[in-house]
Design a protein around this motif. Sequence first.
Motif, PDB file in Angstrom:
ATOM      1  N   PHE A 217       0.843  -1.202   0.000  1.00  0.00           N
ATOM      2  CA  PHE A 217       0.000   0.000   0.000  1.00  0.00           C
ATOM      3  C   PHE A 217       0.876   1.250   0.000  1.00  0.00           C
ATOM      4  CE2 PHE A 217      -3.155   3.022   1.796  1.00  0.00           C
ATOM      5  CZ  PHE A 217      -4.119   2.871   0.807  1.00  0.00           C
ATOM      6  N   ALA A 218       1.972   1.213   0.745  1.00  0.00           N
ATOM      7  CA  ALA A 218       2.909   2.338   0.728  1.00  0.00           C
ATOM      8  C   ALA A 218       3.470   2.526  -0.687  1.00  0.00           C
ATOM      9  CB  ALA A 218       4.045   2.100   1.720  1.00  0.00           C
ATOM     10  N   GLY A 219       3.778   1.409  -1.363  1.00  0.00           N
ATOM     11  CA  GLY A 219       4.271   1.482  -2.739  1.00  0.00           C
ATOM     12  C   GLY A 219       3.240   2.097  -3.667  1.00  0.00           C
ATOM     13  N   TYR A 220       1.970   1.768  -3.450  1.00  0.00           N
ATOM     14  CA  TYR A 220       0.900   2.344  -4.274  1.00  0.00           C
ATOM     15  C   TYR A 220       0.798   3.847  -4.053  1.00  0.00           C
ATOM     16  CZ  TYR A 220      -3.817   3.519  -5.838  1.00  0.00           C
ATOM     17  OH  TYR A 220      -4.886   4.126  -6.450  1.00  0.00           O
ATOM     18  N   LEU A 221       0.819   4.265  -2.788  1.00  0.00           N
ATOM     19  CA  LEU A 221       0.678   5.686  -2.473  1.00  0.00           C
ATOM     20  C   LEU A 221       1.831   6.499  -3.051  1.00  0.00           C
ATOM     21  CD1 LEU A 221      -0.408   5.380   1.277  1.00  0.00           C
ATOM     22  CD2 LEU A 221      -1.887   5.895  -0.675  1.00  0.00           C
ATOM     23  N   SER A 222       3.029   5.932  -2.957  1.00  0.00           N
ATOM     24  CA  SER A 222       4.217   6.647  -3.424  1.00  0.00           C
ATOM     25  C   SER A 222       4.451   6.471  -4.923  1.00  0.00           C
ATOM     26  CB  SER A 222       5.442   6.155  -2.649  1.00  0.00           C
ATOM     27  OG  SER A 222       6.627   6.742  -3.136  1.00  0.00           O
ATOM     28  N   GLY A 223       4.431   5.214  -5.377  1.00  0.00           N
ATOM     29  CA  GLY A 223       4.786   4.931  -6.765  1.00  0.00           C
ATOM     30  C   GLY A 223       3.696   5.237  -7.762  1.00  0.00           C
TER      31      GLY A 223
ATOM     32  N   ARG B   5       4.336   4.475   6.569  1.00  0.00           N
ATOM     33  CA  ARG B   5       5.593   4.035   5.967  1.00  0.00           C
ATOM     34  C   ARG B   5       5.934   4.859   4.719  1.00  0.00           C
ATOM     35  NH1 ARG B   5       5.498  -2.558   5.993  1.00  0.00           N
ATOM     36  NH2 ARG B   5       7.788  -2.379   6.082  1.00  0.00           N
ATOM     37  N   ALA B   6       4.907   5.453   4.105  1.00  0.00           N
ATOM     38  CA  ALA B   6       5.142   6.328   2.956  1.00  0.00           C
ATOM     39  C   ALA B   6       5.427   7.761   3.387  1.00  0.00           C
ATOM     40  CB  ALA B   6       3.924   6.291   2.034  1.00  0.00           C
ATOM     41  N   GLY B   7       5.455   7.993   4.708  1.00  0.00           N
ATOM     42  CA  GLY B   7       5.749   9.328   5.217  1.00  0.00           C
ATOM     43  C   GLY B   7       4.566  10.279   5.204  1.00  0.00           C
ATOM     44  N   LEU B   8       3.342   9.731   5.000  1.00  0.00           N
ATOM     45  CA  LEU B   8       2.160  10.587   4.943  1.00  0.00           C
ATOM     46  C   LEU B   8       1.636  10.893   6.337  1.00  0.00           C
ATOM     47  CD1 LEU B   8       0.200   8.996   1.947  1.00  0.00           C
ATOM     48  CD2 LEU B   8       2.135  10.583   1.929  1.00  0.00           C
ATOM     49  N   VAL B   9       0.810  11.925   6.417  1.00  0.00           N
ATOM     50  CA  VAL B   9       0.151  12.304   7.666  1.00  0.00           C
ATOM     51  C   VAL B   9      -1.269  11.755   7.609  1.00  0.00           C
ATOM     52  CG1 VAL B   9      -0.592  14.204   9.146  1.00  0.00           C
ATOM     53  CG2 VAL B   9       1.533  14.401   7.826  1.00  0.00           C
ATOM     54  N   VAL B  10      -1.622  10.920   8.585  1.00  0.00           N
ATOM     55  CA  VAL B  10      -2.931  10.264   8.599  1.00  0.00           C
ATOM     56  C   VAL B  10      -3.972  11.176   9.242  1.00  0.00           C
ATOM     57  CG1 VAL B  10      -4.248   8.313   9.500  1.00  0.00           C
ATOM     58  CG2 VAL B  10      -1.932   7.953   8.608  1.00  0.00           C
TER      59      VAL B  10
ATOM     60  N   LEU C 210       0.427   6.954  -6.945  1.00  0.00           N
ATOM     61  CA  LEU C 210      -0.257   8.234  -6.722  1.00  0.00           C
ATOM     62  C   LEU C 210       0.710   9.403  -6.599  1.00  0.00           C
ATOM     63  CD1 LEU C 210      -3.099   7.205  -4.225  1.00  0.00           C
ATOM     64  CD2 LEU C 210      -3.008   7.026  -6.731  1.00  0.00           C
ATOM     65  N   LYS C 211       1.998   9.103  -6.444  1.00  0.00           N
ATOM     66  CA  LYS C 211       3.042  10.136  -6.344  1.00  0.00           C
ATOM     67  C   LYS C 211       2.845  11.044  -5.121  1.00  0.00           C
ATOM     68  CE  LYS C 211       4.628   8.510 -10.190  1.00  0.00           C
ATOM     69  NZ  LYS C 211       5.788   7.565 -10.149  1.00  0.00           N
TER      70      LYS C 211
ATOM     71  N   SER D 191      -7.925  19.888   6.503  1.00  0.00           N
ATOM     72  CA  SER D 191      -6.668  19.120   6.509  1.00  0.00           C
ATOM     73  C   SER D 191      -5.926  19.203   5.182  1.00  0.00           C
ATOM     74  CB  SER D 191      -6.950  17.651   6.834  1.00  0.00           C
ATOM     75  OG  SER D 191      -7.704  17.033   5.800  1.00  0.00           O
ATOM     76  N   GLY D 192      -6.657  19.501   4.109  1.00  0.00           N
ATOM     77  CA  GLY D 192      -6.026  19.499   2.793  1.00  0.00           C
ATOM     78  C   GLY D 192      -5.665  18.108   2.313  1.00  0.00           C
ATOM     79  N   ALA D 193      -6.417  17.099   2.780  1.00  0.00           N
ATOM     80  CA  ALA D 193      -6.133  15.712   2.400  1.00  0.00           C
ATOM     81  C   ALA D 193      -6.187  15.547   0.886  1.00  0.00           C
ATOM     82  CB  ALA D 193      -7.130  14.771   3.070  1.00  0.00           C
ATOM     83  N   LYS D 194      -5.181  14.857   0.342  1.00  0.00           N
ATOM     84  CA  LYS D 194      -5.128  14.611  -1.099  1.00  0.00           C
ATOM     85  C   LYS D 194      -5.729  13.255  -1.474  1.00  0.00           C
ATOM     86  CE  LYS D 194      -1.100  17.448  -2.271  1.00  0.00           C
ATOM     87  NZ  LYS D 194       0.241  17.438  -2.926  1.00  0.00           N
ATOM     88  N   ALA D 195      -5.902  12.385  -0.478  1.00  0.00           N
ATOM     89  CA  ALA D 195      -6.422  11.047  -0.754  1.00  0.00           C
ATOM     90  C   ALA D 195      -7.310  10.612   0.399  1.00  0.00           C
ATOM     91  CB  ALA D 195      -5.279  10.057  -0.951  1.00  0.00           C
TER      92      ALA D 195
END
Length: 608
Positions: free
Chosen positions: A109-115, A144-149, A117-118, A168-172
């Motif tokens: 899931f971290a790979g999906y968010l980073s790789g 693990r992707a460094g995002l703020v939950v 969704l950028k 919050s300005g959430a992007k996802a």
Amino acid sequence: MQAHAEGFRVVAARLAAIRERMLQCRVMSMTGRGRRPSVSRSARITMSKERPWLDHYPEGVPAEIDLGAYASVVAVLEEAFGKFKERPAFASFGKQLTYGEIDAMSAKFAGYLSGELKLVKGDRIAIMMPNVLQYPIALFGALRAGLVVVNTNPLYTARELRHQLEDSGAKAIVVLDNFASTVQQVVADTHVEHIVTTGVGDLLGGLKGMLVNTVAKHVKKMVPDYHLPQAVRFNDALARGAHHPLPKVMLSHDDLAFLQYTGGTTGVAKGAMLSHGNMVANMLQAGSWIGRNAKEGEEVIITALPLYHIFSLTANGLVFMRLGGLNWLITNPRDMPGFVKELQKSRFTALTGVNTLFNGLLNTPGFAEVDFSRLHLTLGGGMAVQRAVAERWKKVTGCTLAEAYGLTETSPAACINPLDLKEYNGSIGLPIPSTNVAIWSEENQPLPVGEVGELMVQGPQVMKGYWQRPEETAKVLGEDGWLHTGDIARMDENGYFYIVDRKKDMILVSGFNVYPNEVEDTVMQHPGVSEVAAVGIPDEHSGEVVKLFVVRKDPNLTAEALKEFCRENLTGYKRPKLIEFRDDLPKSNVGKILRRELRDEKKPAATH
């Protein structure tokens, strides 16, 4: 008066010395990973005089924690993934996932968010799910992707969700199908660019998963129709993420981990900025408190409170992960008969909850026949534990119901009762390691033992502040790190703290904060309302419920019509249970409605 002033100066000097000592300990702890700052015997004696609770700590609990033990929440998780790879980590609907499986899926899931969704370090992602297996995977993958939950209550109305996503300005956002129709209503008004949807049964596998999803949608009618053509299914996101490496993100104590929304003291929903350092501190503090009562790799904790709530998130989802425990997820604890059936399937060792949950279980047929032979920890928080409930709990389960105290702003734990407590004591407990708690007067002066004043908290678990609200932050958090809780309390000579009264106007419904300002602002949007005041009144089931006092603009306005309006605009626990119509409301000389007068009225009144 002179004696009191001198007393204030003495206590203030002591507190200043404590603050200095804590700062020194923090500096020492940061100089080496895994190395605890040494505290001499003479220093410990001095500290115990200034912090009397230290003399009553359970055996083995340190005065201070080592803040340098982990650089981030992710470091704690990855240690657990490696250490307990074959152990079960989460269970739901009869399906168990091991630490190794959670590791692999959260990495995807971290790979999906980073790789795919950028998304990059610091971007915000909302998670809108109850306790299902997808929640920890999404949570850990995001961290693990460094995002703020941004933890999001699935029961939010469109108005409430819109505010949180905008603020919050959430992007996802990751959302369970059951609540995706609410996302559909607001997504165009937000910064959300990516949506991941999932069904309750998506991780249960095969025929069982399909059956659970079919029953939820077509039999129980729990999934309203929605149209989100841009959404990606959760399992598809994992499959795509498998083609990307786990992102290498450097995280430190100062980096944000969560925006945990709370009403604070004004009722305006604000995001408490909880850093990786805040969360690591509270994990270590609570973990040291559990101490020898917990056996690594053998604990089974019942997780009935939603993981999006800070109490359950830290105490269950993170503290017990570090111990290699199994989180037994309860998706719908309101179904008490179903909840009891789940308890009968597991020889659990620990359970956390709020007073209403414990009371509900005690009054559900079959609960007394549950196997309590391994239960050694029952922790109550979120709202006051009632003596009658605690005493009955001990009689039925044989385990003392220990009360704890915390806030969203303290990640959350600040005080916990010793877990070897023999009986309920009416206290919220002792300040946990590396935590200072004091009682202050309205003039912000420390008060001596036994005096009643505002409960103040200082420690490494105290939030960084409110997201993009420096003025609101300044109202509750001083430059010296002392947090104004707004709760009225006292301390006894042994360092135990007792809540005397809750925040002046806050209403506490089953452990959830309800702020009158928000309720009143919403009700005032009804064209038939002229004035309104919202107060909390005692309720044997939920602690308190919301009661409205309304002055009508439209004489034909009915209580049922107003309740229907609230159902459309407020989450369930915020909705009024009682409505009383009046010709006028009591006000101060400057026109402020006096809620306390309404709350304290003794005369009976007709309600609708």
